[in-house]
Design a protein around this motif. Structure first.
Motif, PDB file in Angstrom:
ATOM      1  N   GLY A  45     -16.091  68.150  86.778  1.00 38.42           N
ATOM      2  CA  GLY A  45     -15.008  67.712  87.651  1.00 38.42           C
ATOM      3  C   GLY A  45     -15.258  66.377  88.319  1.00 38.42           C
ATOM      4  O   GLY A  45     -14.589  66.035  89.294  1.00 38.42           O
ATOM      5  N   VAL A  46     -16.227  65.618  87.798  1.00 38.12           N
ATOM      6  CA  VAL A  46     -16.566  64.309  88.380  1.00 38.12           C
ATOM      7  C   VAL A  46     -15.840  63.213  87.602  1.00 38.12           C
ATOM      8  O   VAL A  46     -15.777  63.247  86.360  1.00 38.12           O
ATOM      9  CB  VAL A  46     -18.092  64.071  88.342  1.00 38.12           C
ATOM     10  CG1 VAL A  46     -18.438  62.690  88.896  1.00 38.12           C
ATOM     11  CG2 VAL A  46     -18.801  65.161  89.133  1.00 38.12           C
ATOM     12  N   GLU A  97      -7.231  71.829  90.569  1.00 39.57           N
ATOM     13  CA  GLU A  97      -8.649  72.033  90.852  1.00 39.57           C
ATOM     14  C   GLU A  97      -9.185  70.908  91.732  1.00 39.57           C
ATOM     15  O   GLU A  97      -8.579  69.848  91.865  1.00 39.57           O
ATOM     16  CB  GLU A  97      -9.448  72.111  89.548  1.00 39.57           C
ATOM     17  CG  GLU A  97      -9.291  70.898  88.646  1.00 39.57           C
ATOM     18  CD  GLU A  97      -9.861  71.141  87.260  1.00 39.57           C
ATOM     19  OE1 GLU A  97     -11.097  71.094  87.134  1.00 39.57           O
ATOM     20  OE2 GLU A  97      -9.090  71.397  86.320  1.00 39.57           O
ATOM     21  N   ARG A  98     -10.347  71.169  92.286  1.00 42.43           N
ATOM     22  CA  ARG A  98     -11.018  70.212  93.162  1.00 42.43           C
ATOM     23  C   ARG A  98     -11.866  69.291  92.288  1.00 42.43           C
ATOM     24  O   ARG A  98     -12.716  69.751  91.528  1.00 42.43           O
ATOM     25  CB  ARG A  98     -11.892  70.986  94.156  1.00 42.43           C
ATOM     26  CG  ARG A  98     -12.528  70.166  95.256  1.00 42.43           C
ATOM     27  CD  ARG A  98     -13.143  71.150  96.246  1.00 42.43           C
ATOM     28  NE  ARG A  98     -13.809  70.490  97.350  1.00 42.43           N
ATOM     29  CZ  ARG A  98     -15.123  70.380  97.476  1.00 42.43           C
ATOM     30  NH1 ARG A  98     -15.919  70.881  96.533  1.00 42.43           N
ATOM     31  NH2 ARG A  98     -15.653  69.794  98.535  1.00 42.43           N
ATOM     32  N   VAL A  99     -11.607  67.991  92.360  1.00 47.74           N
ATOM     33  CA  VAL A  99     -12.350  67.025  91.557  1.00 47.74           C
ATOM     34  C   VAL A  99     -12.979  65.982  92.479  1.00 47.74           C
ATOM     35  O   VAL A  99     -12.553  65.800  93.624  1.00 47.74           O
ATOM     36  CB  VAL A  99     -11.450  66.337  90.505  1.00 47.74           C
ATOM     37  CG1 VAL A  99     -10.906  67.357  89.515  1.00 47.74           C
ATOM     38  CG2 VAL A  99     -10.303  65.568  91.173  1.00 47.74           C
ATOM     39  N   GLN A 100     -13.989  65.318  91.949  1.00 45.56           N
ATOM     40  CA  GLN A 100     -14.747  64.366  92.762  1.00 45.56           C
ATOM     41  C   GLN A 100     -14.525  62.939  92.297  1.00 45.56           C
ATOM     42  O   GLN A 100     -14.583  62.644  91.105  1.00 45.56           O
ATOM     43  CB  GLN A 100     -16.250  64.682  92.699  1.00 45.56           C
ATOM     44  CG  GLN A 100     -17.098  63.768  93.576  1.00 45.56           C
ATOM     45  CD  GLN A 100     -18.564  64.172  93.591  1.00 45.56           C
ATOM     46  OE1 GLN A 100     -18.950  65.153  92.959  1.00 45.56           O
ATOM     47  NE2 GLN A 100     -19.380  63.423  94.317  1.00 45.56           N
ATOM     48  N   ASP A 103     -17.433  59.709  96.887  1.00 44.34           N
ATOM     49  CA  ASP A 103     -17.829  60.742  97.857  1.00 44.34           C
ATOM     50  C   ASP A 103     -16.655  61.625  98.268  1.00 44.34           C
ATOM     51  O   ASP A 103     -16.806  62.504  99.126  1.00 44.34           O
ATOM     52  CB  ASP A 103     -18.421  60.087  99.115  1.00 44.34           C
ATOM     53  CG  ASP A 103     -19.726  59.372  98.824  1.00 44.34           C
ATOM     54  OD1 ASP A 103     -20.443  59.796  97.900  1.00 44.34           O
ATOM     55  OD2 ASP A 103     -20.020  58.363  99.504  1.00 44.34           O
ATOM     56  N   ASP A 104     -15.488  61.383  97.679  1.00 39.47           N
ATOM     57  CA  ASP A 104     -14.296  62.140  98.047  1.00 39.47           C
ATOM     58  C   ASP A 104     -14.070  63.304  97.091  1.00 39.47           C
ATOM     59  O   ASP A 104     -14.330  63.197  95.887  1.00 39.47           O
ATOM     60  CB  ASP A 104     -13.053  61.239  98.004  1.00 39.47           C
ATOM     61  CG  ASP A 104     -13.099  60.133  99.045  1.00 39.47           C
ATOM     62  OD1 ASP A 104     -13.778  60.317 100.075  1.00 39.47           O
ATOM     63  OD2 ASP A 104     -12.449  59.090  98.829  1.00 39.47           O
ATOM     64  N   PHE A 105     -13.559  64.401  97.639  1.00 35.89           N
ATOM     65  CA  PHE A 105     -13.115  65.537  96.832  1.00 35.89           C
ATOM     66  C   PHE A 105     -11.616  65.693  97.066  1.00 35.89           C
ATOM     67  O   PHE A 105     -11.170  65.750  98.212  1.00 35.89           O
ATOM     68  CB  PHE A 105     -13.864  66.809  97.234  1.00 35.89           C
ATOM     69  CG  PHE A 105     -15.317  66.780  96.841  1.00 35.89           C
ATOM     70  CD1 PHE A 105     -15.732  67.260  95.606  1.00 35.89           C
ATOM     71  CD2 PHE A 105     -16.269  66.248  97.710  1.00 35.89           C
ATOM     72  CE1 PHE A 105     -17.079  67.228  95.245  1.00 35.89           C
ATOM     73  CE2 PHE A 105     -17.609  66.203  97.355  1.00 35.89           C
ATOM     74  CZ  PHE A 105     -18.018  66.695  96.114  1.00 35.89           C
ATOM     75  N   ARG A 138      -5.862  61.629 100.465  1.00 38.54           N
ATOM     76  CA  ARG A 138      -7.147  60.966 100.246  1.00 38.54           C
ATOM     77  C   ARG A 138      -7.161  59.718 101.135  1.00 38.54           C
ATOM     78  O   ARG A 138      -6.623  58.668 100.779  1.00 38.54           O
ATOM     79  CB  ARG A 138      -7.367  60.577  98.782  1.00 38.54           C
ATOM     80  CG  ARG A 138      -8.757  59.978  98.559  1.00 38.54           C
ATOM     81  CD  ARG A 138      -8.999  59.519  97.137  1.00 38.54           C
ATOM     82  NE  ARG A 138     -10.273  58.823  97.063  1.00 38.54           N
ATOM     83  CZ  ARG A 138     -10.476  57.720  96.370  1.00 38.54           C
ATOM     84  NH1 ARG A 138      -9.490  57.153  95.673  1.00 38.54           N
ATOM     85  NH2 ARG A 138     -11.658  57.137  96.369  1.00 38.54           N
TER      86      ARG A 138
END
Length: 275
Positions: A45-46, A97-100, A103-105, A138
């Motif tokens: 997820g990066v 979904e939570r992705v990166q 440094d932010d998610f 964001r």
């Protein structure tokens, strides 16, 4: 002093893939319409970027001229005939979904299993194409916000502006001239002195007001040829001789918008204040 005029407008709908040059666009809080609203992420997820995957430069984008409700974004792999299309206005996702990103998610939706499979195939790496809806938060770095701005999937700020004279000065120092696309600007302008955008604080482009918040610190992406994906040592080596400050190479100015209206190539730029 020659007047300052907007000469180029660029968007990069899918982060780190090819850019699209426009004659006009709509200014939104997070960036120009369609700019970096999509992103490729790896199995963890990066976010994926040319820094580690220079082959991403070979994926070129074009937008259906009729970018209305049924508009499409087409992705072409350079040198191949394979073309993939996605909607410019996605309404449903496989899953959210939570992705990166750095440094932010953030929460983003997978566009489709088909799109993820296509990108995984052409890049030779398992990945997903995700979309970042306009309403998902964001925030920009709190040290540089003006009105609690938010940003799309750009590295940190909604817009980057660069003067053509800055590139002309750089090219005068290089053995081989480089195109502006190495620096992935949002806006390019003509007139003025090299790097004068460094000092811009409050300025207008046509009817839109903007604020310059900080010079843009550069990574390795400008060393990647956007047509061949080959990585070199320029322009970083030369820029380090005259554009280095606190161990960072600076080129262009990060910007946030006060107004959110149409913007067009050829519009006059007026500086209200400098930092």
């Amino acid at each position: 002093m020659h007047e300052l005029r907007l000469s180029e407008i660029w968007i990069y709908p899918i982060k780190s893939l090819g850019g699209i040059r426009l004659n006009q666009s709509k200014v939104l809080e997070k960036g120009l319409e369609f700019d970096r609203r999509w992103m490729l992420v790896d199995e963890n997820g990066v976010f994926m970027t040319q820094r580690n995957n220079p082959g991403m430069a070979l994926l070129k984008l074009r937008m259906d001229p009729d970018s209305n409700r049924d508009g499409e974004l087409k992705i072409v792999h350079s040198g191949q005939t394979t073309v993939h299309s996605i909607s410019l206005h996605p309404t449903k996702f496989e899953n959210e979904e939570r992705v990166q990103i750095w440094d932010d998610f953030v929460m983003a939706g997978e566009v489709s299993k088909e799109s993820s499979a296509w990108f995984s195939h052409v890049l030779g790496q398992k990945c997903k194409l995700v979309y970042f809806p306009e309403e998902n938060p964001r925030a920009v770095d709190s040290r540089y916000k003006v009105n609690d701005e938010h940003v799309s999937l750009a590295d940190g700020y909604p817009f980057i502006i660069i003067g053509q004279e800055a590139l002309n000065l750089l090219n005068s120092k290089l053995d081989q001239s480089l195109p502006m696309n190495r620096f992935r600007p949002t806006f390019v302008f003509t007139g003025g002195e090299p790097h004068e955008e460094d000092s811009w604080r409050n300025f207008t482009i046509g009817v839109n007001r903007f604020v310059g918040v900080k010079p843009c610190a550069r990574c390795a992406v400008p060393t990647i040829n956007q047509d061949t994906a080959e990585k070199g040592i320029e322009p970083s080596r030369t820029l380090a001789t005259y554009r280095k400050k606190e161990n960072k190479i600076l080129f262009g100015q990060n910007v946030v918008a006060i107004d959110h209206k149409e913007i067009k190539v050829g519009e006059l730029i007026t500086i209200q204040s400098r930092s």
